[in-house]
Structures are given as C-alpha cells and as structure tokens.
Design a protein around this motif. Structure first.
Motif, PDB file in Angstrom:
ATOM      1  N   LEU A  34      -7.239  26.200 -20.045  1.00  0.00           N
ATOM      2  CA  LEU A  34      -7.374  27.379 -19.123  1.00  0.00           C
ATOM      3  C   LEU A  34      -6.247  28.478 -19.173  1.00  0.00           C
ATOM      4  N   GLY A  35      -5.321  28.359 -19.834  1.00  0.00           N
ATOM      5  CA  GLY A  35      -4.381  29.535 -20.344  1.00  0.00           C
ATOM      6  C   GLY A  35      -5.036  30.382 -21.166  1.00  0.00           C
ATOM      7  N   MET A  36      -5.801  30.024 -22.328  1.00  0.00           N
ATOM      8  CA  MET A  36      -6.418  30.732 -23.139  1.00  0.00           C
ATOM      9  C   MET A  36      -7.603  31.650 -22.523  1.00  0.00           C
ATOM     10  N   SER A  37      -8.295  30.771 -21.865  1.00  0.00           N
ATOM     11  CA  SER A  37      -9.376  31.323 -21.214  1.00  0.00           C
ATOM     12  C   SER A  37      -9.123  32.391 -19.969  1.00  0.00           C
ATOM     13  N   ALA A  38      -8.101  32.063 -19.191  1.00  0.00           N
ATOM     14  CA  ALA A  38      -7.661  33.134 -18.560  1.00  0.00           C
ATOM     15  C   ALA A  38      -6.915  34.264 -19.006  1.00  0.00           C
ATOM     16  N   GLY A  39      -6.286  34.089 -20.132  1.00  0.00           N
ATOM     17  CA  GLY A  39      -5.533  35.059 -20.996  1.00  0.00           C
ATOM     18  C   GLY A  39      -6.660  36.046 -21.587  1.00  0.00           C
ATOM     19  N   THR A  40      -7.647  35.589 -22.138  1.00  0.00           N
ATOM     20  CA  THR A  40      -8.453  36.540 -22.795  1.00  0.00           C
ATOM     21  C   THR A  40      -9.315  37.315 -21.639  1.00  0.00           C
ATOM     22  N   ILE A  41      -9.619  36.772 -20.464  1.00  0.00           N
ATOM     23  CA  ILE A  41     -10.229  37.496 -19.317  1.00  0.00           C
ATOM     24  C   ILE A  41      -9.361  38.428 -18.852  1.00  0.00           C
ATOM     25  N   TRP A  42      -8.125  38.206 -18.766  1.00  0.00           N
ATOM     26  CA  TRP A  42      -7.082  39.148 -18.219  1.00  0.00           C
ATOM     27  C   TRP A  42      -7.112  40.328 -19.167  1.00  0.00           C
ATOM     28  N   GLN A  43      -6.908  39.851 -20.487  1.00  0.00           N
ATOM     29  CA  GLN A  43      -6.795  41.209 -21.482  1.00  0.00           C
ATOM     30  C   GLN A  43      -7.905  41.877 -21.536  1.00  0.00           C
TER      31      GLN A  43
ATOM     32  N   LEU B 251      -8.482  15.123 -31.062  1.00  0.00           N
ATOM     33  CA  LEU B 251      -8.843  14.988 -29.377  1.00  0.00           C
ATOM     34  C   LEU B 251      -8.306  16.467 -28.974  1.00  0.00           C
ATOM     35  N   SER B 252      -7.289  16.906 -29.236  1.00  0.00           N
ATOM     36  CA  SER B 252      -6.667  18.208 -28.835  1.00  0.00           C
ATOM     37  C   SER B 252      -7.534  19.274 -29.014  1.00  0.00           C
ATOM     38  N   ALA B 253      -8.093  19.315 -30.454  1.00  0.00           N
ATOM     39  CA  ALA B 253      -9.218  20.373 -30.710  1.00  0.00           C
ATOM     40  C   ALA B 253     -10.476  20.334 -29.794  1.00  0.00           C
ATOM     41  N   LEU B 254     -10.844  19.120 -29.357  1.00  0.00           N
ATOM     42  CA  LEU B 254     -12.215  18.759 -28.747  1.00  0.00           C
ATOM     43  C   LEU B 254     -11.859  19.442 -27.396  1.00  0.00           C
ATOM     44  N   ILE B 255     -10.831  19.109 -26.643  1.00  0.00           N
ATOM     45  CA  ILE B 255     -10.464  19.433 -25.558  1.00  0.00           C
ATOM     46  C   ILE B 255     -10.464  21.167 -25.394  1.00  0.00           C
ATOM     47  N   VAL B 256      -9.728  21.719 -26.503  1.00  0.00           N
ATOM     48  CA  VAL B 256      -9.747  23.102 -26.662  1.00  0.00           C
ATOM     49  C   VAL B 256     -11.047  23.635 -26.786  1.00  0.00           C
ATOM     50  N   GLY B 257     -11.909  22.828 -27.461  1.00  0.00           N
ATOM     51  CA  GLY B 257     -13.632  23.122 -27.601  1.00  0.00           C
ATOM     52  C   GLY B 257     -14.244  23.765 -26.401  1.00  0.00           C
ATOM     53  N   LEU B 258     -13.569  23.308 -25.160  1.00  0.00           N
ATOM     54  CA  LEU B 258     -14.026  23.692 -23.834  1.00  0.00           C
ATOM     55  C   LEU B 258     -13.984  25.042 -23.631  1.00  0.00           C
ATOM     56  N   GLN B 259     -13.015  25.797 -24.269  1.00  0.00           N
ATOM     57  CA  GLN B 259     -12.745  27.124 -24.060  1.00  0.00           C
ATOM     58  C   GLN B 259     -13.830  27.929 -23.918  1.00  0.00           C
TER      59      GLN B 259
END
Length: 295
Positions: free
Chosen positions: A161-170, A94-102
């Motif tokens: 949200l952290g990973m998505s925002a982090g890659t955009i910031w990068q 389930l964690s992987a599925l939610i992360v799959g929204l990234q």
C-alpha cells in the motif's frame, strides 16, 4: 533522447531486481530500520551533491513537501516494512508475492485518483502478469517456516500500500519539479521515518564487515540512485498503471540473477512463469489508439 528512453524500463527492472543482493548480504549484520536510515541519509547527501554538480533548480517549499511525503511512502513505509518483515522471518518468496499485488492496486488507485482509463486488455494483462509472478515464486513458497505471522503479513501488505500510494502521490503532486532536487527530498522523508523507527524499536547494533559495506554501496549507488531515478522518469512521463506493471518482471529477473550468482533452483515451471509474466506486462503496457500515451 527518445531512443535512450526506450531502454529505461528494461534497465529499471534489472537494477531493481538486484536489490535482493544487498538485502541478502546486509540483514545478518544490521537491523532493518538502522540499515535503511543510514542508506537513505547517504543517498540524500549524494543527491544534494548532484544538485550542486548539475546546477539543479531548488525545489519550492510546496515541491519539497510533496516530494518528502512521496519519500515517506515509497522509501520509508515500503522498504521499511519489507525489510522488517524479512528480518522477522518472512520468506522472501512470499514477501515478493504479496508485493506482486502492487501493479493491480496501483491500477485501481490510478483510475480513481488520476483518472486513467484502463482498458479490459490492460486489466487482463495485469491479471496474467500476477499469474506469472505466482508461478515464478511457487517453488519458494513451500518453505514457509515460522516467520509467517499476522505481524509480518500485515507489514508486507503495508509495504504494498505504501509503494502504490507513493507512486500515485508522486505522479499527481510531485512530478513537476526538478527530478534531482525532488529525489533528494524523497530521501530526506524516508530517512526521517527510518531514524524514528530505529530510535523507537531497535538497538542500532551494526557489525561492520565486507558484506555489509558491499550491500550498502550496492543499494545506495545501484538502487537508491540508479533505479529510483529511472522510476521517477517513468512516473513523470508515463501512465501509472503501465509503469507499475513492470514490477511483475522483477521476480523473474531476480530468479535468473539468483540462479547465476547463487546457483538457486530455476526449473521449467519458473521459466514458463517468466514468459507468462512478460506476456502480462506486454498486454498491460500495450498502446491503444483510443487513448494517447505520453512518451
């Protein structure tokens, strides 16, 4: 160089997918924030050594700040929230599925903050890829258990949200400097968040054994150095929505590795989901003559 770069996406997906090996071995023997704090400190020290070995250009104060913020988001918040949720009983599937929204979230943010144009074909690819991820993970969603709570669900969403925002910031602020120096500062940022989390919420109890040592070694060398460095190269050279779509392949590759190493279930439905996820990534990363893509 261009011929080598063609292998970077596939290499990244395979290396990133092996992260579950370290998490599987480590979590019984260390608390998540404590484990990640140690991992990130070691990675920062290793990258500091690499800057000396390669004669890397020192980051300016502005570049260091931007890279540190990226590290807080991509390492501290993303991995910290994922490890915390799984440690509290959130099923990995389930964690992987939610992360799959990234990839979808990243595509939306890329359009808003980076001005990237996403064609209908690419949106279709992102949707198809998510469908493939759901199919691959479906057998793992049947055993929810008591770990699915508002707190663990919130942590999983925060990680995305952290990973998505982090890659955009990068991509927007931290892709112009030396990659080795920048990655060192990323791990300094991630370390700071995890050290604070460990001091505030954990007992910092660690059981040192072979499994923990293996997990730490694997995650530092293969993930924190190998996979993250490849991700930084792709973020610097490519469009964010297309880079993010590669994360759709991670659950499929992870399922194959788990089948090989741990004899976990891998049925025809999951294999079909892998094919669908691969199709989605192909659509999402397809080049358009109307929109030039940096390579």
């Amino acid at each position: 160089m261009q011929s080598i770069k063609r292998f970077i996406p596939a290499s990244f997906v395979i290396l990133w997918a092996t992260g579950f090996i370290g998490a599987r071995y480590a979590m019984p023997w260390a608390e998540p924030f404590t484990f990640l704090a140690i991992r990130f400190v070691i990675a920062a020290i290793l990258f500091a050594g690499l800057t000396v070995l390669f004669g890397s250009r020192r980051a300016t104060r502005e570049e260091a700040v931007y890279a540190t913020v990226a590290g807080v988001l991509m390492h501290g918040i993303y991995l910290g929230a994922v490890f915390w949720a799984i440690h509290r009983g959130m099923p990995a599937g389930l964690s992987a599925l939610i992360v799959g929204l990234q990839p979808l979230i990243t595509a939306v943010l890329a359009g808003k903050f980076l001005g990237e144009a996403i064609l209908p074909r690419h949106w279709a690819g992102l949707a198809v890829g998510l469908l493939g991820v759901v199919i691959v993970l479906w057998p793992k969603l049947g055993t929810m258990g008591g770990g699915v709570t508002p707190a663990t669900l919130t942590a999983s969403l925060v990680s995305v949200l952290g990973m998505s925002a982090g890659t955009i910031w990068q991509k927007r602020y931290a892709s112009g400097g030396d990659l080795v120096s920048a990655t060192m500062w990323q791990y300094i940022g991630g370390s700071a968040v995890m050290i604070l989390g460990s001091l505030a919420f954990e007992t910092r109890t660690i059981t040192v054994n072979g499994e923990l040592i293996f997990a730490m070694t694997w995650l530092v060398l293969v993930l924190s150095i190998g996979a993250i460095f490849l991700l930084m190269v792709m973020i610097r050279d490519g469009e964010m929505s297309k880079v993010a779509s590669l994360f759709y392949l991670v659950p499929a590759v992870t399922a194959i590795i788990a089948w090989v190493l741990f004899n976990e279930q891998l049925n025809l439905l999951q294999i079909a989901g892998m094919a669908i996820a691969t199709l989605g990534v192909a659509l999402a990363t397809a080049r358009s003559k109307a929109i030039p893509v940096k390579v």
